[in-house]
Motif scaffolding. Structure first.
Motif, mmCIF file in Angstrom:
data_model
loop_
_atom_site.group_PDB
_atom_site.id
_atom_site.type_symbol
_atom_site.label_atom_id
_atom_site.label_comp_id
_atom_site.label_asym_id
_atom_site.label_seq_id
_atom_site.Cartn_x
_atom_site.Cartn_y
_atom_site.Cartn_z
ATOM 1 N N VAL A 12 0.929 -1.261 0.030
ATOM 2 C CA VAL A 12 0.162 0.156 0.155
ATOM 3 C C VAL A 12 0.864 1.265 -0.014
ATOM 4 N N SER A 13 0.076 2.410 -0.476
ATOM 5 C CA SER A 13 0.979 3.708 -0.438
ATOM 6 C C SER A 13 0.164 4.575 -0.316
ATOM 7 N N PRO A 14 0.386 5.955 0.309
ATOM 8 C CA PRO A 14 -0.481 7.045 0.374
ATOM 9 C C PRO A 14 -0.496 7.515 -1.194
ATOM 10 N N GLN A 15 -1.051 8.614 -1.293
ATOM 11 C CA GLN A 15 -1.205 8.968 -2.966
ATOM 12 C C GLN A 15 -0.205 9.150 -3.682
ATOM 13 N N ILE A 16 -0.073 8.633 -4.966
ATOM 14 C CA ILE A 16 0.926 8.583 -5.844
ATOM 15 C C ILE A 16 0.507 9.603 -6.886
ATOM 16 N N GLU A 17 1.557 9.854 -7.558
ATOM 17 C CA GLU A 17 1.496 10.921 -8.907
ATOM 18 C C GLU A 17 1.897 10.006 -10.024
ATOM 19 N N ALA A 18 1.426 10.486 -11.119
ATOM 20 C CA ALA A 18 1.919 9.887 -12.627
ATOM 21 C C ALA A 18 3.345 9.926 -12.783
ATOM 22 N N SER A 19 4.004 10.791 -12.147
ATOM 23 C CA SER A 19 5.402 10.932 -12.239
ATOM 24 C C SER A 19 6.046 9.765 -11.631
ATOM 25 N N ASP A 20 5.613 8.928 -10.579
ATOM 26 C CA ASP A 20 5.834 7.808 -9.810
ATOM 27 C C ASP A 20 5.879 6.737 -10.485
ATOM 28 N N ILE A 21 5.111 6.486 -11.616
ATOM 29 C CA ILE A 21 5.187 5.334 -12.291
ATOM 30 C C ILE A 21 6.443 4.660 -12.698
ATOM 31 N N PRO A 22 7.271 5.372 -13.339
ATOM 32 C CA PRO A 22 8.737 4.702 -13.544
ATOM 33 C C PRO A 22 9.301 3.846 -12.105
ATOM 34 N N ALA A 23 9.130 4.731 -11.062
ATOM 35 C CA ALA A 23 9.618 3.854 -9.957
ATOM 36 C C ALA A 23 8.927 2.850 -9.516
ATOM 37 N N ILE A 24 7.551 2.826 -9.615
ATOM 38 C CA ILE A 24 6.604 1.547 -9.267
ATOM 39 C C ILE A 24 6.894 0.502 -10.305
ATOM 40 N N VAL A 25 7.263 0.777 -11.389
ATOM 41 C CA VAL A 25 7.679 -0.316 -12.471
ATOM 42 C C VAL A 25 9.022 -0.898 -12.179
ATOM 43 N N ALA A 26 9.906 0.043 -11.743
ATOM 44 C CA ALA A 26 11.198 -0.446 -11.337
ATOM 45 C C ALA A 26 11.408 -1.212 -10.007
ATOM 46 N N ALA A 27 10.234 -1.035 -9.293
ATOM 47 C CA ALA A 27 10.117 -1.761 -8.026
ATOM 48 C C ALA A 27 9.319 -3.246 -8.047
ATOM 49 N N GLY A 28 9.177 -3.383 -9.560
ATOM 50 C CA GLY A 28 8.672 -4.823 -9.888
ATOM 51 C C GLY A 28 7.135 -4.840 -9.688
ATOM 52 N N PHE A 29 6.248 -3.981 -9.602
ATOM 53 C CA PHE A 29 4.768 -4.192 -9.381
ATOM 54 C C PHE A 29 4.257 -4.224 -10.942
ATOM 55 N N ARG A 30 3.097 -4.969 -10.861
ATOM 56 C CA ARG A 30 2.535 -5.239 -12.313
ATOM 57 C C ARG A 30 1.158 -4.662 -12.286
ATOM 58 N N SER A 31 0.599 -4.144 -11.260
ATOM 59 C CA SER A 31 -0.689 -3.566 -11.024
ATOM 60 C C SER A 31 -0.693 -2.402 -10.073
ATOM 61 N N ILE A 32 -1.775 -1.704 -10.255
ATOM 62 C CA ILE A 32 -2.115 -0.587 -9.237
ATOM 63 C C ILE A 32 -3.475 -0.540 -9.314
ATOM 64 N N LEU A 33 -3.944 -0.387 -8.022
ATOM 65 C CA LEU A 33 -5.078 -0.332 -7.591
ATOM 66 C C LEU A 33 -5.532 0.827 -6.768
ATOM 67 N N CYS A 34 -6.298 1.799 -7.198
ATOM 68 C CA CYS A 34 -6.707 2.902 -6.835
ATOM 69 C C CYS A 34 -7.872 2.702 -5.577
ATOM 70 N N ASN A 35 -7.901 2.966 -4.644
ATOM 71 C CA ASN A 35 -8.963 3.109 -3.737
ATOM 72 C C ASN A 35 -9.374 4.604 -3.088
ATOM 73 N N ARG A 36 -8.934 5.500 -3.828
ATOM 74 C CA ARG A 36 -9.232 6.877 -3.714
ATOM 75 C C ARG A 36 -10.282 7.758 -4.500
ATOM 76 N N PRO A 37 -11.474 8.173 -3.937
ATOM 77 C CA PRO A 37 -12.114 8.454 -5.049
ATOM 78 C C PRO A 37 -11.406 9.998 -5.475
ATOM 79 N N ASP A 38 -11.502 10.319 -6.776
ATOM 80 C CA ASP A 38 -11.100 11.525 -7.435
ATOM 81 C C ASP A 38 -11.813 12.884 -6.547
ATOM 82 N N GLY A 39 -11.140 13.896 -6.231
ATOM 83 C CA GLY A 39 -11.488 15.226 -5.606
ATOM 84 C C GLY A 39 -11.780 15.188 -4.152
ATOM 85 N N GLU A 40 -11.024 14.123 -3.515
ATOM 86 C CA GLU A 40 -10.865 14.318 -1.988
ATOM 87 C C GLU A 40 -10.487 15.447 -1.621
#
Length: 138
Positions: A12-40
């Motif tokens: 799990v992670s606090p809010q991520i940004e689109a700019s975090d995606i390369p680091a997420i890929v490099a960390a070996g993740f294959r999927s991202i699941l957002c549990n936060r509604p837009d606009g909070e």
């Protein structure tokens, strides 16, 4: 980015940004699941921006937005379906990571011993004892 591993397949992670995606890929993740509604929050990165960057990087992405403090049976069903269907390891995010951890705790209750749930979530910095207490009383 503040990645908090619950299991080998679920982090799990606090809010991520689109700019975090390369680091997420490099960390070996294959999927991202957002549990936060837009606009909070006004400054929150919207799901579409994260989703587009993640999809362009070859990650599977899904949104199961949960209003803080309110988990419906349909929400839990959608969360479980996402975990069952998405390639692992999965990175789930919300505002602080607590919602994702709470959903995982509820999903695991009855399959994983409560003490192990407390250990795994506690090592990631989340106290799920209240949720487990509520689950044991229902």
């Amino acid at each position: 980015m503040d990645l908090r591993k619950i299991t080998d397949d679920f982090t799990v992670s606090p809010q991520i940004e689109a700019s975090d995606i390369p680091a997420i890929v490099a960390a070996g993740f294959r999927s991202i699941l957002c549990n936060r509604p837009d606009g909070e929050e006004v400054t929150q990165c919207c799901f579409d921006d994260v989703s587009e960057a993640a999809a362009n990087a070859g990650l599977e992405v899904r949104s199961v937005p949960i209003t803080s403090g309110v988990v419906t049976p349909d929400d839990l069903k959608a969360f479980n379906a996402a975990l069952d269907e998405m390639p692992r390891p999965v990175l789930a995010y919300c505002r602080s990571g607590t919602r994702c951890t709470m959903l995982w705790t509820i999903a695991q209750y009855g399959q994983v011993e409560p003490e192990e749930i407390l250990t795994l979530t506690g090592q990631a910095g989340y106290d799920m004892s209240g949720i487990l207490r509520q689950l044991s009383q229902s």
